[in-house]
Design a protein around this motif. Structure first.
Motif, PDB file in Angstrom:
ATOM      1  N   ALA A 183       0.840  -1.211   0.000  1.00  0.00           N
ATOM      2  CA  ALA A 183       0.000   0.000   0.000  1.00  0.00           C
ATOM      3  C   ALA A 183       0.870   1.255   0.000  1.00  0.00           C
ATOM      4  N   ALA A 184       1.971   1.247   0.743  1.00  0.00           N
ATOM      5  CA  ALA A 184       2.861   2.407   0.772  1.00  0.00           C
ATOM      6  C   ALA A 184       3.469   2.646  -0.607  1.00  0.00           C
ATOM      7  N   MET A 185       3.916   1.585  -1.268  1.00  0.00           N
ATOM      8  CA  MET A 185       4.493   1.739  -2.603  1.00  0.00           C
ATOM      9  C   MET A 185       3.454   2.240  -3.592  1.00  0.00           C
ATOM     10  N   GLN A 186       2.246   1.738  -3.466  1.00  0.00           N
ATOM     11  CA  GLN A 186       1.161   2.175  -4.340  1.00  0.00           C
ATOM     12  C   GLN A 186       0.851   3.656  -4.112  1.00  0.00           C
ATOM     13  N   ARG A 187       0.767   4.064  -2.848  1.00  0.00           N
ATOM     14  CA  ARG A 187       0.446   5.450  -2.502  1.00  0.00           C
ATOM     15  C   ARG A 187       1.517   6.428  -2.953  1.00  0.00           C
ATOM     16  N   LEU A 188       2.779   6.000  -2.907  1.00  0.00           N
ATOM     17  CA  LEU A 188       3.894   6.907  -3.173  1.00  0.00           C
ATOM     18  C   LEU A 188       4.391   6.845  -4.621  1.00  0.00           C
ATOM     19  N   GLY A 189       3.674   6.139  -5.461  1.00  0.00           N
ATOM     20  CA  GLY A 189       3.969   6.210  -6.897  1.00  0.00           C
ATOM     21  C   GLY A 189       5.129   5.356  -7.369  1.00  0.00           C
ATOM     22  N   VAL A 190       5.439   4.262  -6.665  1.00  0.00           N
ATOM     23  CA  VAL A 190       6.485   3.344  -7.133  1.00  0.00           C
ATOM     24  C   VAL A 190       6.029   2.721  -8.451  1.00  0.00           C
ATOM     25  N   THR A 191       6.907   2.734  -9.448  1.00  0.00           N
ATOM     26  CA  THR A 191       6.545   2.237 -10.779  1.00  0.00           C
ATOM     27  C   THR A 191       7.161   0.881 -11.108  1.00  0.00           C
ATOM     28  N   ARG A 192       8.153   0.472 -10.340  1.00  0.00           N
ATOM     29  CA  ARG A 192       8.867  -0.769 -10.680  1.00  0.00           C
ATOM     30  C   ARG A 192       9.295  -1.464  -9.389  1.00  0.00           C
ATOM     31  N   VAL A 193       8.994  -2.744  -9.268  1.00  0.00           N
ATOM     32  CA  VAL A 193       9.349  -3.519  -8.084  1.00  0.00           C
ATOM     33  C   VAL A 193      10.076  -4.786  -8.537  1.00  0.00           C
ATOM     34  N   SER A 194      11.174  -5.098  -7.858  1.00  0.00           N
ATOM     35  CA  SER A 194      11.924  -6.323  -8.143  1.00  0.00           C
ATOM     36  C   SER A 194      11.519  -7.414  -7.171  1.00  0.00           C
ATOM     37  N   VAL A 195      11.084  -8.536  -7.727  1.00  0.00           N
ATOM     38  CA  VAL A 195      10.775  -9.737  -6.955  1.00  0.00           C
ATOM     39  C   VAL A 195      11.838 -10.759  -7.330  1.00  0.00           C
ATOM     40  N   ASN A 196      12.645 -11.172  -6.370  1.00  0.00           N
ATOM     41  CA  ASN A 196      13.841 -11.950  -6.699  1.00  0.00           C
ATOM     42  C   ASN A 196      13.811 -13.341  -6.087  1.00  0.00           C
ATOM     43  N   PRO A 197      13.108 -14.273  -6.709  1.00  0.00           N
ATOM     44  CA  PRO A 197      13.064 -15.622  -6.134  1.00  0.00           C
ATOM     45  C   PRO A 197      14.406 -16.346  -6.238  1.00  0.00           C
ATOM     46  N   GLN A 198      15.202 -16.032  -7.265  1.00  0.00           N
ATOM     47  CA  GLN A 198      16.485 -16.667  -7.588  1.00  0.00           C
ATOM     48  C   GLN A 198      16.302 -18.094  -8.102  1.00  0.00           C
ATOM     49  N   THR A 199      15.380 -18.822  -7.555  1.00  0.00           N
ATOM     50  CA  THR A 199      15.036 -20.159  -8.018  1.00  0.00           C
ATOM     51  C   THR A 199      13.623 -20.460  -7.531  1.00  0.00           C
ATOM     52  N   MET A 200      12.959 -21.385  -8.225  1.00  0.00           N
ATOM     53  CA  MET A 200      11.632 -21.826  -7.763  1.00  0.00           C
ATOM     54  C   MET A 200      11.699 -23.279  -7.281  1.00  0.00           C
ATOM     55  N   GLN A 201      12.906 -23.702  -6.887  1.00  0.00           N
ATOM     56  CA  GLN A 201      13.109 -25.053  -6.360  1.00  0.00           C
ATOM     57  C   GLN A 201      13.217 -24.979  -4.840  1.00  0.00           C
ATOM     58  N   GLN A 202      12.293 -25.630  -4.143  1.00  0.00           N
ATOM     59  CA  GLN A 202      12.272 -25.539  -2.687  1.00  0.00           C
ATOM     60  C   GLN A 202      13.560 -26.063  -2.059  1.00  0.00           C
ATOM     61  N   LYS A 203      14.103 -27.149  -2.616  1.00  0.00           N
ATOM     62  CA  LYS A 203      15.335 -27.716  -2.052  1.00  0.00           C
ATOM     63  C   LYS A 203      16.472 -26.698  -2.079  1.00  0.00           C
ATOM     64  N   THR A 204      16.520 -25.884  -3.158  1.00  0.00           N
ATOM     65  CA  THR A 204      17.588 -24.897  -3.276  1.00  0.00           C
ATOM     66  C   THR A 204      17.331 -23.717  -2.361  1.00  0.00           C
ATOM     67  N   LEU A 205      16.080 -23.281  -2.276  1.00  0.00           N
ATOM     68  CA  LEU A 205      15.746 -22.185  -1.362  1.00  0.00           C
ATOM     69  C   LEU A 205      16.161 -22.540   0.066  1.00  0.00           C
ATOM     70  N   ASP A 206      15.894 -23.763   0.472  1.00  0.00           N
ATOM     71  CA  ASP A 206      16.280 -24.201   1.817  1.00  0.00           C
ATOM     72  C   ASP A 206      17.802 -24.172   1.973  1.00  0.00           C
ATOM     73  N   LEU A 207      18.515 -24.643   0.953  1.00  0.00           N
ATOM     74  CA  LEU A 207      19.975 -24.726   1.030  1.00  0.00           C
ATOM     75  C   LEU A 207      20.624 -23.353   1.107  1.00  0.00           C
ATOM     76  N   ILE A 208      20.124 -22.391   0.338  1.00  0.00           N
ATOM     77  CA  ILE A 208      20.772 -21.084   0.286  1.00  0.00           C
ATOM     78  C   ILE A 208      20.302 -20.140   1.387  1.00  0.00           C
ATOM     79  N   GLY A 209      19.369 -20.582   2.216  1.00  0.00           N
ATOM     80  CA  GLY A 209      18.986 -19.794   3.385  1.00  0.00           C
ATOM     81  C   GLY A 209      17.836 -18.844   3.168  1.00  0.00           C
ATOM     82  N   ARG A 210      16.961 -19.182   2.234  1.00  0.00           N
ATOM     83  CA  ARG A 210      15.772 -18.339   1.988  1.00  0.00           C
ATOM     84  C   ARG A 210      14.573 -18.975   2.685  1.00  0.00           C
ATOM     85  N   ARG A 211      13.947 -18.199   3.533  1.00  0.00           N
ATOM     86  CA  ARG A 211      12.863 -18.742   4.358  1.00  0.00           C
ATOM     87  C   ARG A 211      11.503 -18.460   3.722  1.00  0.00           C
ATOM     88  N   HIS A 212      11.330 -18.977   2.516  1.00  0.00           N
ATOM     89  CA  HIS A 212      10.030 -18.846   1.856  1.00  0.00           C
ATOM     90  C   HIS A 212       9.882 -19.975   0.858  1.00  0.00           C
TER      91      HIS A 212
END
Length: 510
Positions: free
Chosen positions: A287-316
């Motif tokens: 909501a803050a980004m929407q209100r303040l006119g942000v035009t570009r957002v980076s979403v950086n999954p790096q991988t969509m493999q759960q095994k790799t996310l766990d290994l590299i320390g990403r908690r999602h």
């Protein structure tokens, strides 16, 4: 290939540097005394010869390879510089090119001695060379040929960067001496990824965050004053880090509001926030980004493999990446970028194909393909040294790149900016691809070093383009958080002095 010692006849820093770049490129290990060395010693001799009849620089490189049994193999190559090169630049390029060719010609039987995709183009920004030749009047076809002959660049890579550079021209031409971008560095992350060597900190407690915000505001107000003093036009705002959205909701809102109020205007081209990972996102931040006119957002999954996310320390999870993406799209964010890393530990080419299929299905506007770079200071480097983690081979990583680039091409995307780093998997590159009309203006401007970037925050850099002398000068805020907070007045003064030297009456020669 393993050698006991390496000697170089010229101890100038630049000569040692270019020689060792070729040695590292071919993964030649300088191991000291050992029983299984291929050579006891490699001696490299670089010499500058008398100019040719037209006055062009001539140079020679000799390579002496001493076997453990005392026998010696001797190889040599000579070359002539181009008319548009300075004598020193010609010598350095020729020495590097000739050593590269000597290794290929005489040591190709050894593991790892094979042509490199980028040849001797070792720099971060290879497209800058293309732009220099383009401005001199060279046509695209001639530049492609010259990259292959003068730099041993593969035709594939030459045909990648040359059309890309020509596509960048209309974007670069939107900027002049008084056009700048603002970089905001928020040096915090929720956790530190396995491969990370960036100057970021695990998010501290509220007391430290309040201290950071006080210093950050002082830093920001100083840059705001410089923008007014020099009559700059702010083209882009880029909020990076770290992971800016790792800030708690109230702190994130306060930070983004400060940035917006100081630099936003109706003519602003791009307002980017690196949101990074879904465990840092919330409805309040969107909501803050929407209100303040942000035009570009980076979403950086790096991988969509759960095994790799766990290994590299990403908690999602990959599913949470999808949820975050849709939430940003539903909020009306017009441009969403997604990042992928190729060559992550334990991954296969099939994993990358699956990741790309899932990301392309979301229809992001921009996908950046990163090749894993092993950096000093990362936990990954230590784990590799201790043999706890294995990475995909160079051949596998290149296959991953082929798969990923085919996926973005099939999605109608074209490459629009590129940069390289040391020790990249597969001797590859980081490449940004987007649908037509979704080019990230800030990415083009900073990678081509065509525009002054004013840095605010922890580890931020201010890079001033001196248009009169055609060079770049920089001032850096401290990477260490405590030093940044303690010495903010020093960094504010250094930045002010840098701008005065560039934008004053004389400027500083390069």
């Amino acid at each position: 290939m393993k050698i006991e010692t390496l000697t170089i006849n010229d101890h100038q820093e630049v000569v040692v540097k270019i020689t060792k770049e070729v040695v590292r490129l071919f993964r030649i290990a300088v191991a000291g005394p050992c029983a299984d060395a291929d050579y006891a010693q490699l001696s490299v001799v670089h010499q500058r010869l008398a100019p040719d009849a037209a006055g062009h620089v001539r140079a020679e490189t000799r390579l002496y390879a001493f076997r453990p049994d005392g026998t010696c193999e001797q190889y040599a190559e000579q070359g002539t510089g181009a008319a548009d090169e300075t004598p020193s630049a010609a010598c350095h390029r020729l020495w590097k090119l000739m050593l590269y060719r000597l290794f290929l010609a005489h040591f190709s039987a050894h593991d790892g001695i094979e042509p490199a995709p980028w040849g001797i183009l070792h720099g971060v920004r290879p497209t800058k060379l293309v732009h220099r030749w383009r401005r001199s009047g060279m046509e695209a076809a001639a530049i492609i040929t010259r990259l292959q002959t003068d730099y041993a660049c593969s035709r594939e890579k030459a045909e990648l960067i040359v059309p890309m550079a020509f596509r960048q021209v209309p974007f670069l031409e939107t900027s002049d001496e008084k056009t700048v971008s603002i970089y905001v560095g928020i040096p915090f992350c929720l956790t530190r990824c396995l491969y990370c060597s960036f100057p970021s900190n695990v998010l501290p407690g509220e007391k430290m965050l309040r201290k950071f915000m006080t210093v950050f505001e002082k830093d920001l107000r100083a840059v705001q004053a410089l923008v007014a003093q020099y009559g700059f036009r702010v083209q882009n705002i880029y909020v990076g880090g770290g992971t800016p959205t790792s800030l708690p909701d109230a702190f994130f809102d306060a930070m983004l509001t400060m940035v917006h109020d100081a630099f936003w205007h109706k003519g602003l081209v791009e307002f980017t926030v690196e949101a990074g990972r879904p465990d840092s996102m919330s409805e309040t931040k969107i909501a803050a980004m929407q209100r303040l006119g942000v035009t570009r957002v980076s979403v950086n999954p790096q991988t969509m493999q759960q095994k790799t996310l766990d290994l590299i320390g990403r908690r999602h999870t990959p599913e949470e990446v999808v949820t975050m993406f849709h939430a940003l799209r539903d909020a009306g964010i017009p441009h969403i970028n997604m990042d992928v890393i190729l060559g992550l530990p334990g991954e296969t080419a099939a994993d990358v194909a699956d990741t790309m299929a899932k990301i392309v299905a979301l229809a992001p506007d921009d996908i950046t393909l990163h090749a894993l770079a092993i950096k000093r200071g990362s936990r990954l480097q230590k784990l590799m040294e201790e043999r706890h983690v294995d990475l995909p081979s160079s051949d596998t990583t290149r296959r991953m790149s082929e798969i990923a680039q085919a996926a973005v091409k099939a999605a109608g995307m074209q490459p629009y900016y590129l940069y390289r780093q040391g020790y990249m998997a597969g001797d590859l590159e980081n490449i940004g691809c987007c649908r037509p009309g979704a080019e990230g203006m800030y990415n083009i401007q900073i990678m081509e070093e065509h525009q002054t970037i004013l840095g605010i925050g922890g580890a931020a850099a201010t890079k001033c383009v001196d248009h009169r002398h055609h060079c770049l000068h920089s001032a850096f805020n401290a990477k260490d958080l405590k030093t940044y907070l303690r010495d903010i007045d020093i960094y504010i003064e250094k930045r002010a002095q840098l701008l005065a030297s560039i934008y004053g009456n004389e400027g500083i020669p390069c």
